[in-house]
Design a protein around this motif. Sequence first.
Motif, mmCIF file in Angstrom:
data_model
loop_
_atom_site.group_PDB
_atom_site.id
_atom_site.type_symbol
_atom_site.label_atom_id
_atom_site.label_comp_id
_atom_site.label_asym_id
_atom_site.label_seq_id
_atom_site.Cartn_x
_atom_site.Cartn_y
_atom_site.Cartn_z
ATOM 1 N N VAL A 151 0.830 -1.163 0.029
ATOM 2 C CA VAL A 151 0.060 0.090 0.078
ATOM 3 C C VAL A 151 0.886 1.199 -0.007
ATOM 4 N N PHE A 152 2.061 1.328 0.792
ATOM 5 C CA PHE A 152 2.971 2.359 0.737
ATOM 6 C C PHE A 152 3.434 2.622 -0.693
ATOM 7 N N CYS A 153 3.690 1.422 -1.395
ATOM 8 C CA CYS A 153 4.041 1.586 -2.753
ATOM 9 C C CYS A 153 3.267 2.294 -3.730
ATOM 10 N N GLU A 154 1.878 1.754 -3.443
ATOM 11 C CA GLU A 154 0.717 2.569 -4.315
ATOM 12 C C GLU A 154 0.629 3.939 -3.894
ATOM 13 N N GLY A 198 -8.582 6.629 -0.504
ATOM 14 C CA GLY A 198 -8.915 5.449 -0.113
ATOM 15 C C GLY A 198 -8.158 4.123 0.225
ATOM 16 N N GLY A 199 -7.115 4.460 -0.361
ATOM 17 C CA GLY A 199 -5.790 3.410 -0.136
ATOM 18 C C GLY A 199 -5.339 3.348 1.178
ATOM 19 N N ILE A 200 -5.341 4.396 1.955
ATOM 20 C CA ILE A 200 -5.019 4.497 3.509
ATOM 21 C C ILE A 200 -5.979 3.702 4.133
ATOM 22 N N GLY A 201 -7.085 3.846 3.995
ATOM 23 C CA GLY A 201 -8.143 3.121 4.836
ATOM 24 C C GLY A 201 -8.095 1.614 4.582
ATOM 25 N N PHE A 202 -8.011 1.426 3.125
ATOM 26 C CA PHE A 202 -8.026 -0.034 2.828
ATOM 27 C C PHE A 202 -6.737 -0.723 3.250
ATOM 28 N N GLY A 203 -5.662 -0.084 3.069
ATOM 29 C CA GLY A 203 -4.454 -0.635 3.603
ATOM 30 C C GLY A 203 -4.233 -1.098 5.264
ATOM 31 N N LEU A 204 -4.744 -0.064 5.820
ATOM 32 C CA LEU A 204 -5.006 -0.203 7.243
ATOM 33 C C LEU A 204 -5.801 -1.398 7.894
ATOM 34 N N ILE A 205 -7.074 -1.410 7.332
ATOM 35 C CA ILE A 205 -8.005 -2.415 7.432
ATOM 36 C C ILE A 205 -7.363 -3.758 7.078
ATOM 37 N N SER A 206 -6.779 -3.891 5.629
ATOM 38 C CA SER A 206 -6.235 -5.239 5.268
ATOM 39 C C SER A 206 -5.357 -5.603 6.191
ATOM 40 N N SER A 207 -4.237 -4.726 6.409
ATOM 41 C CA SER A 207 -3.307 -4.913 7.255
ATOM 42 C C SER A 207 -3.438 -5.601 8.621
#
Length: 394
Positions: free
Chosen positions: A41-44, A354-363
């Motif tokens: 996600v950081f790469c994204e 959106g990626g910040i929320g998705f990444g935190l929840i997925s991780s």
Amino acid sequence: MDFNKNVHKLYFIVFFRSLIPAYVIERLFWQERGMTVLMVVFCEIIYAVTIVGLEIPTGILADKFGRKAMLVIGSFLSMLEFIILLFAFNFWTFALVVFLAGISSACRSGSLNALLYDTLKVTNEQESFEKIVGSLNSLDFFGAILAALSGSALAKYYGFELNYILSAASMLIAFGMTVVLREPPSKKLLVDKQTKTVGWREYFVSAIAFFKNKPRLLVVITHAMAISACVKYLDEFWQLYLDEIGFSVIFFGLFSALISLARIPGNLIAAYLKNYFRTETIILYVLGVTACGFIFSAMFPGWLGVAMLIFVFLASGVVEPIVSGYLHHSGSSEIRATIESFQSLIERGITFIGGIGFGLISSNISVIAGFSFLGAVTFIFFLLFFKKYRGKSS
């Protein structure tokens, strides 16, 4: 000059750019090299930030000096990415790759469609733009199907690295075809009668004025880009979703082929849908289907969830040809690549947030929970657009 040969060359370029067997095992390859979901996600985010910084400048460069030059640079960098990935074993090397990918994407963003539209305009065939974009996208997905089916088998029996070598070779062919494109004639912005050199500011201001004078178009594009942004994360993480619910890697190729195949009908019928439905109506329905697909895939992980994800890809297939045509028919040759860069910038902005929320929840929870978050995001955009759409209709 027979500029229509550009269309045939673009078919070859799009096909070989999609014939990338590395994509089917990309997340597993990254995971094998030590990349966690949060690192990805950081790469994204690096990818998104790079594009945010370069989208408009590269769009202006394309309009100012030519679209072919930007496509050549982008194609070369895409080939370089796969070569570097063969030697990537830490976060910073992967970060370099996505940085180059961001530059490549920014160079290509707007340039391909601008070159295509002005090529068609030479022979007064611009009304076939949506049809050709749909055909190009369908060929893109066909190449992806071949790559997915072969890539999963190659990965299982020969390891992941071979997929990346073959992908670099395919990108080399696409690069060669890009070099022989012809630059179609296009209008240039003029400052005065002496045709003084036009600065960056004039292109930027002209693009801003274009969207300011077309608020309806801006609303449609923003909500359509919300679909694209969320589907982008589905594209990136469906492998981890399947892995999380217990599917074998041998199934990945088939699933990748199915989602590519699912997108083809939408791309092919997009040109016909616009003759019977308003653009707002099409985007509204696709938003609703996308929201339901993400939510149900999280609620029912397994075969039903997989079917719902395929349905999301099926519905989202109509978005790009419809929105690209909507934008370019309204735009002008002088700033054609620049305004599409603005469109892409909107998509990247939504992707970034959106990626910040998705990444935190997925991780912290799971990729399945991350998909439910994407469902909530698209549902919010659906409600906002429904309210605005209903207001316009009344």
